[in-house]
Design a protein around this motif. Structure first.
Motif, short mmCIF file in Angstrom:
data_model
loop_
_atom_site.label_atom_id
_atom_site.label_comp_id
_atom_site.label_asym_id
_atom_site.label_seq_id
_atom_site.Cartn_x
_atom_site.Cartn_y
_atom_site.Cartn_z
N ILE A 44 0.88 -1.14 -0.10
CA ILE A 44 -0.16 0.14 0.39
C ILE A 44 0.83 1.60 0.26
O ILE A 44 0.34 2.21 -0.41
N ARG A 45 2.17 1.15 0.67
CA ARG A 45 2.80 2.54 1.09
C ARG A 45 3.49 2.99 -0.85
O ARG A 45 3.78 4.21 -0.17
N LEU A 46 4.01 1.87 -1.44
CA LEU A 46 4.25 1.82 -2.58
C LEU A 46 3.04 2.25 -3.70
O LEU A 46 3.65 3.03 -4.67
N ASP A 47 2.20 2.46 -3.38
CA ASP A 47 1.59 2.47 -4.51
C ASP A 47 1.22 4.53 -4.25
O ASP A 47 0.83 4.83 -3.19
N PRO A 48 1.53 4.81 -5.62
CA PRO A 48 2.11 6.53 -5.90
C PRO A 48 0.53 7.11 -5.01
O PRO A 48 0.56 8.20 -4.70
N ARG A 49 -0.36 6.42 -5.71
CA ARG A 49 -2.05 6.73 -5.14
C ARG A 49 -2.12 6.88 -4.04
O ARG A 49 -3.29 7.07 -3.67
N TRP A 50 -1.49 6.56 -2.85
CA TRP A 50 -2.18 6.65 -0.92
C TRP A 50 -1.47 7.83 -1.01
O TRP A 50 -2.14 8.29 -0.08
N ARG A 51 -0.63 8.38 -1.13
CA ARG A 51 -0.29 9.92 -1.02
C ARG A 51 -0.12 10.26 0.16
O ARG A 51 -0.28 11.09 0.74
N GLY A 52 0.71 9.10 1.58
CA GLY A 52 1.25 9.52 2.63
C GLY A 52 -0.52 8.99 3.25
O GLY A 52 0.38 9.30 4.31
N GLY A 53 -0.98 8.78 2.63
CA GLY A 53 -2.55 8.52 3.57
C GLY A 53 -3.29 9.44 3.28
O GLY A 53 -4.48 9.52 4.06
N ASP A 54 -3.05 10.39 2.20
CA ASP A 54 -4.43 11.41 2.50
C ASP A 54 -4.15 11.60 0.73
O ASP A 54 -4.11 12.34 0.21
N TYR A 55 -5.59 10.21 0.42
CA TYR A 55 -5.76 9.91 -0.35
C TYR A 55 -7.84 10.19 -1.11
O TYR A 55 -7.78 10.46 -1.98
N TYR A 56 -8.28 10.92 0.56
CA TYR A 56 -8.97 10.98 0.38
C TYR A 56 -10.48 12.04 -0.82
O TYR A 56 -11.47 11.76 -1.03
N GLY A 57 -9.58 13.56 -0.83
CA GLY A 57 -9.99 13.70 -1.91
C GLY A 57 -9.78 14.00 -3.60
O GLY A 57 -10.00 14.50 -4.64
N ALA A 58 -9.22 11.84 -3.57
CA ALA A 58 -8.73 12.41 -4.87
C ALA A 58 -9.53 11.85 -5.75
O ALA A 58 -11.17 10.72 -5.25
N ASP A 59 -10.16 11.85 -7.09
CA ASP A 59 -11.19 11.38 -7.82
C ASP A 59 -11.46 9.70 -7.50
O ASP A 59 -10.83 9.05 -6.96
N ALA A 60 -12.84 9.94 -8.03
CA ALA A 60 -13.16 8.27 -7.43
C ALA A 60 -12.09 7.18 -8.74
O ALA A 60 -12.33 7.32 -10.02
N GLY A 61 -11.53 5.90 -7.98
CA GLY A 61 -11.32 5.11 -8.75
C GLY A 61 -9.64 5.52 -8.44
O GLY A 61 -8.74 4.96 -9.40
N ASP A 62 -9.05 6.76 -8.02
CA ASP A 62 -7.67 7.36 -8.58
C ASP A 62 -6.97 7.19 -6.91
O ASP A 62 -5.86 7.93 -6.26
N GLY A 63 -7.32 6.53 -6.02
CA GLY A 63 -6.93 5.47 -4.56
C GLY A 63 -6.28 4.70 -4.90
O GLY A 63 -5.47 4.31 -6.02
N PRO A 64 -5.63 4.50 -3.57
CA PRO A 64 -4.64 3.09 -3.81
C PRO A 64 -4.92 1.48 -3.95
O PRO A 64 -4.77 0.88 -2.59
N SER A 65 -5.99 1.63 -4.49
CA SER A 65 -6.47 -0.07 -5.09
C SER A 65 -5.32 -0.80 -5.55
O SER A 65 -5.96 -1.79 -4.75
N GLN A 66 -4.73 -0.54 -6.04
CA GLN A 66 -3.57 -1.59 -6.23
C GLN A 66 -3.12 -1.72 -5.12
O GLN A 66 -2.37 -2.91 -5.00
N GLY A 67 -2.28 -1.30 -4.54
CA GLY A 67 -1.88 -1.48 -3.65
C GLY A 67 -2.24 -2.46 -2.64
O GLY A 67 -1.85 -3.51 -1.58
N LEU A 68 -3.26 -1.98 -1.87
CA LEU A 68 -4.64 -2.51 -1.37
C LEU A 68 -4.61 -4.19 -1.83
O LEU A 68 -4.74 -5.13 -1.32
N ALA A 69 -4.68 -4.31 -3.67
CA ALA A 69 -5.49 -5.43 -3.72
C ALA A 69 -4.21 -6.60 -3.67
O ALA A 69 -4.50 -7.46 -3.57
#
Length: 281
Positions: free
Chosen positions: A99-124
């Motif tokens: 999760i940490r290495l997914d650039p879309r994690w953004r250090g944990g502050d990703y809640y303002g990202a557009d739908a589908g632009d969160g750390p989904s790959q890292g979580l998967a």
């Protein structure tokens, strides 16, 4: 977050109602139990007939017995441990780093990202790693063997075996219903779990447990091997606390407590019936 408060919850102080995100504190299993005890108090529940849990829930069961012995009549700890082992911590760390290495994690502050632009790959990927630990080698072999998704007539790096598709499916499935930051917090709490910490050792910690305890292990569990449940049972028994150990005979690995419900239910039903009869109403 599916609990009372989590990283996705609004911070009423520090962020003016915006999600906590990276500012959410690390919490422990003991913190979770303190919260549960507070809720029970608000509900007017002075004492539980039993506190029952498996895996991380089993960690909470043990802490209930240690922290609030007067508020539990019995405990049922399933497929859990008194402390996370080095291997369990290693699995958790690998998932968190995915999760940490997914650039879309953004250090944990990703809640303002557009739908589908969160750390989904890292979580998967984190879920895929965990999913491997939930089942046994026998189950993977019997179900998938070396069956392929893509033909092996010519080799390429990304040809998939059926077991890979299975892991991808479970990764995507979790992403649809779970928050990455909450995953980080929960797995870290499991790694930090150690009932002996600050209590003088394992024996001293479990000496606080006075309630009759049912400990269940799973014969094929590679994530929480049965020696960990036997350790809890042996310490409780040797110190004079009523403790019973039941081993679920199953090929399904750690997930057997969710699958072999007949074995789990039979042992649980009998134990709770005995507890209910043991104290005058």
């Amino acid at each position: 977050c599916q609990g009372t408060t989590g990283p996705a919850s609004g911070d009423p102080v520090g962020a003016g109602g915006r999600p906590y995100g990276s500012s959410f504190p690390v919490v422990s299993i003991r913190d979770m139990v303190r919260t549960q005890a507070a809720v029970a108090g608000e509900l007017g529940i002075a004492r539980w007939l039993s506190v029952v849990g498996a895996s991380m829930g089993g960690m909470q069961v043990l802490e209930w017995g240690i922290m609030f012995p007067e508020r539990v009549r019995s405990l049922v700890a399933i497929a859990t441990a008194a402390a996370a082992s080095a291997q369990q911590i290693a699995y958790g760390s690998a998932g968190r780093n995915a999760i940490r290495l997914d650039p879309r994690w953004r250090g944990g502050d990703y809640y303002g990202a557009d739908a589908g632009d969160g750390p989904s790959q890292g979580l998967a990927v984190a879920r895929s790693i965990a999913q491997i630990t939930y089942r046994s080698d026998d189950v993977f072999t019997d179900r998938f063997g070396r069956e392929v998704v893509d033909s092996l007539d010519r080799f390429s790096l990304w040809q998939r075996f059926q077991v890979e598709r299975y892991l991808e499916y479970h990764g995507v499935k979790l992403v649809r219903r779970f928050d990455a930051n909450s995953y980080l917090c929960l797995t870290k709490a499991m790694d930090l779990h150690d009932v002996a910490r600050g209590r003088g050792g394992l024996e001293e910690a479990l000496a606080r447990v006075s309630a009759p305890t049912l400990v269940m292990g799973i014969s094929s569990d590679a994530l929480y091997p049965v020696y960990q449940q036997c350790q809890v049972h042996d310490v409780l028994r040797d110190q004079g606390t009523a403790s019973e150990y039941v081993e679920i005979d199953s090929p399904h690995g750690h997930d057997a407590f969710l699958i072999d419900l007949d074995q789990v239910g039979s042992a649980l039903s009998r134990f709770l019936s005995d507890v209910d009869k043991s104290e005058p109403r």
